[in-house]
Design a protein around this motif. Structure first.
Motif, PDB file in Angstrom:
ATOM      1  N   THR A 145      -3.108  -0.735 -12.638  1.00  0.00           N
ATOM      2  CA  THR A 145      -3.887  -0.341 -11.453  1.00  0.00           C
ATOM      3  C   THR A 145      -3.492  -1.246 -10.291  1.00  0.00           C
ATOM      4  O   THR A 145      -2.565  -2.053 -10.403  1.00  0.00           O
ATOM      5  CB  THR A 145      -5.406  -0.420 -11.713  1.00  0.00           C
ATOM      6  N   ILE A 146      -4.202  -1.106  -9.176  1.00  0.00           N
ATOM      7  CA  ILE A 146      -4.022  -2.020  -8.042  1.00  0.00           C
ATOM      8  C   ILE A 146      -5.249  -2.928  -7.953  1.00  0.00           C
ATOM      9  O   ILE A 146      -6.384  -2.449  -7.939  1.00  0.00           O
ATOM     10  CB  ILE A 146      -3.865  -1.239  -6.714  1.00  0.00           C
TER      11      ILE A 146
ATOM     12  N   GLY B 199     -10.111  -1.667 -13.171  1.00  0.00           N
ATOM     13  CA  GLY B 199      -9.956  -2.173 -11.815  1.00  0.00           C
ATOM     14  C   GLY B 199     -10.645  -3.494 -11.526  1.00  0.00           C
ATOM     15  O   GLY B 199     -10.438  -4.086 -10.464  1.00  0.00           O
TER      16      GLY B 199
ATOM     17  N   VAL C 122      -5.080   1.476  -0.132  1.00  0.00           N
ATOM     18  CA  VAL C 122      -5.525   2.002  -1.423  1.00  0.00           C
ATOM     19  C   VAL C 122      -6.695   1.221  -2.018  1.00  0.00           C
ATOM     20  O   VAL C 122      -7.259   1.626  -3.015  1.00  0.00           O
ATOM     21  CB  VAL C 122      -4.366   2.064  -2.465  1.00  0.00           C
ATOM     22  N   THR C 123      -7.054   0.098  -1.411  1.00  0.00           N
ATOM     23  CA  THR C 123      -8.116  -0.715  -2.009  1.00  0.00           C
ATOM     24  C   THR C 123      -9.416  -0.718  -1.206  1.00  0.00           C
ATOM     25  O   THR C 123     -10.288  -1.540  -1.437  1.00  0.00           O
ATOM     26  CB  THR C 123      -7.635  -2.162  -2.229  1.00  0.00           C
TER      27      THR C 123
ATOM     28  N   ALA D 115       2.342   1.802  -3.484  1.00  0.00           N
ATOM     29  CA  ALA D 115       1.278   2.030  -4.477  1.00  0.00           C
ATOM     30  C   ALA D 115       0.712   3.431  -4.336  1.00  0.00           C
ATOM     31  O   ALA D 115       0.424   4.110  -5.329  1.00  0.00           O
ATOM     32  CB  ALA D 115       0.170   0.989  -4.287  1.00  0.00           C
TER      33      ALA D 115
ATOM     34  N   HIS E  49       0.798  -1.240   0.000  1.00  0.00           N
ATOM     35  CA  HIS E  49       0.000   0.000   0.000  1.00  0.00           C
ATOM     36  C   HIS E  49       0.829   1.289   0.000  1.00  0.00           C
ATOM     37  O   HIS E  49       0.531   2.186  -0.788  1.00  0.00           O
ATOM     38  CB  HIS E  49      -1.009  -0.035   1.153  1.00  0.00           C
TER      39      HIS E  49
ATOM     40  N   SER F 221      -7.068  -5.685  -5.612  1.00  0.00           N
ATOM     41  CA  SER F 221      -7.019  -6.118  -4.206  1.00  0.00           C
ATOM     42  C   SER F 221      -7.065  -7.642  -4.100  1.00  0.00           C
ATOM     43  O   SER F 221      -7.674  -8.331  -4.933  1.00  0.00           O
ATOM     44  CB  SER F 221      -8.197  -5.526  -3.418  1.00  0.00           C
TER      45      SER F 221
ATOM     46  N   LYS G 288      -2.969   3.076  -8.397  1.00  0.00           N
ATOM     47  CA  LYS G 288      -4.369   2.655  -8.565  1.00  0.00           C
ATOM     48  C   LYS G 288      -5.072   3.461  -9.658  1.00  0.00           C
ATOM     49  O   LYS G 288      -5.876   2.936 -10.425  1.00  0.00           O
ATOM     50  CB  LYS G 288      -5.111   2.796  -7.233  1.00  0.00           C
TER      51      LYS G 288
END
Ligand code: IP8
Length: 259
Positions: free
Chosen positions: A149-150, A114, A211-212, A57, A54, A152, A63
């Motif tokens: 992107t991120i 995402g 971030v998620t 990122a 996190h 999760s 993200k």
């Protein structure tokens, strides 16, 4: 194949979220021991990013996708750090007798805005067929709309649970489950069952640097699995025995997610 169990090891369980790159080896050793003791099979492990994922990122705004070329080394760094964490978890699992093999999320998933748009599961499924335990993770991934992107670990855990028709999905976090308010006392109360409409108290470790989406993001994902008939639980991975209780179908302190 017998009924599948998916366990998501929260980033706040496998790392110390407030300290960069701090792996909680002792906790992972104990969880691996509980997994081994339970004899549960087939089993998929998914883990979160914690202090390996996190902060980096967030620093490089991964993200939101590619906006400037100077984010690219940050994307690569996030992937590297998640591989590092994945490797450490796989190593500990094997030391404790869990036959684990790592498949970091970036090697399997491509997203679109995402959400998982494609998954290359060939090797992952071969691993399950060979009666080994694949270990994947939330990660920085390529995205069809945003370049990257991120993704999760929660979304991955739910995706795999639905796609592989898991019987059980267990989210391990650093609190006892899902909390709501008692309006009379203004105190937080652990709820044994969450149906999607309760007012929540956000308690999962850290919060802002996640971030998620923290616990709210997790529950949105979790409900989607519960709606397909999967048994979904949120339990404390920092308390010895809770995972083993759930895997052994014993009553324990946790929240069951059911629509
Ligand atoms: O901790 C996010 O996964 P999560 C992974 O499961 C990264 O939300 C790289 C931040």
């Amino acid at each position: 194949m017998d009924a599948m169990t998916v366990v998501k090891l929260g980033g706040s369980v496998v790392t110390e979220k407030s300290k960069p790159l701090s792996f909680r080896r002792d906790v992972v050793v104990r969880l691996a021991r509980e997994l081994k003791q339970s004899h549960v099979s087939p089993l998929i492990l998914v883990h979160g990013g914690g202090s390996f994922g996190h902060p980096v990122a967030q620093e490089h705004r991964i993200k939101g996708g590619l906006e400037r070329a100077d984010q690219i080394p940050g994307f690569a760094r996030t992937v590297l750090q998640m591989r590092d964490l994945n490797g450490r978890i796989v190593e500990v699992a094997n030391e404790l007798g869990v036959r684990a093999v790592g498949f970091p999320g970036s090697t399997m998933f491509v997203t679109e805005k995402g959400r998982i748009a494609s998954a290359s599961l060939d090797a992952f499924l071969s691993c399950l067929e060979a009666r080994m335990t694949p270990v994947t993770c939330g990660d920085a991934v390529f995205d069809r709309a945003k370049t990257f992107t991120i993704l999760s670990g929660d979304q991955i855990a739910v995706y795999l649970s639905i796609r592989l028709k898991a019987q059980r999905l267990i989210f391990l976090v650093d609190v006892d489950g899902v909390y709501t308010f008692n309006p009379a006392t203004q105190e937080r109360v652990l709820i044994p069952a969450y149906h999607g409409s309760e007012r929540l108290v956000p308690l999962e470790g850290g919060g802002q640097e996640d971030v998620t989406g923290g616990i709210v993001g997790k529950l949105d994902e979790a409900l989607a699995a519960a709606e397909r008939g999967i048994e979904v639980y949120v339990a404390n991975g920092l308390v010895p025995g809770r995972l083993l209780d759930l895997l052994s179908s014993r009553k324990t302190i946790c929240t069951r997610i059911s629509p």
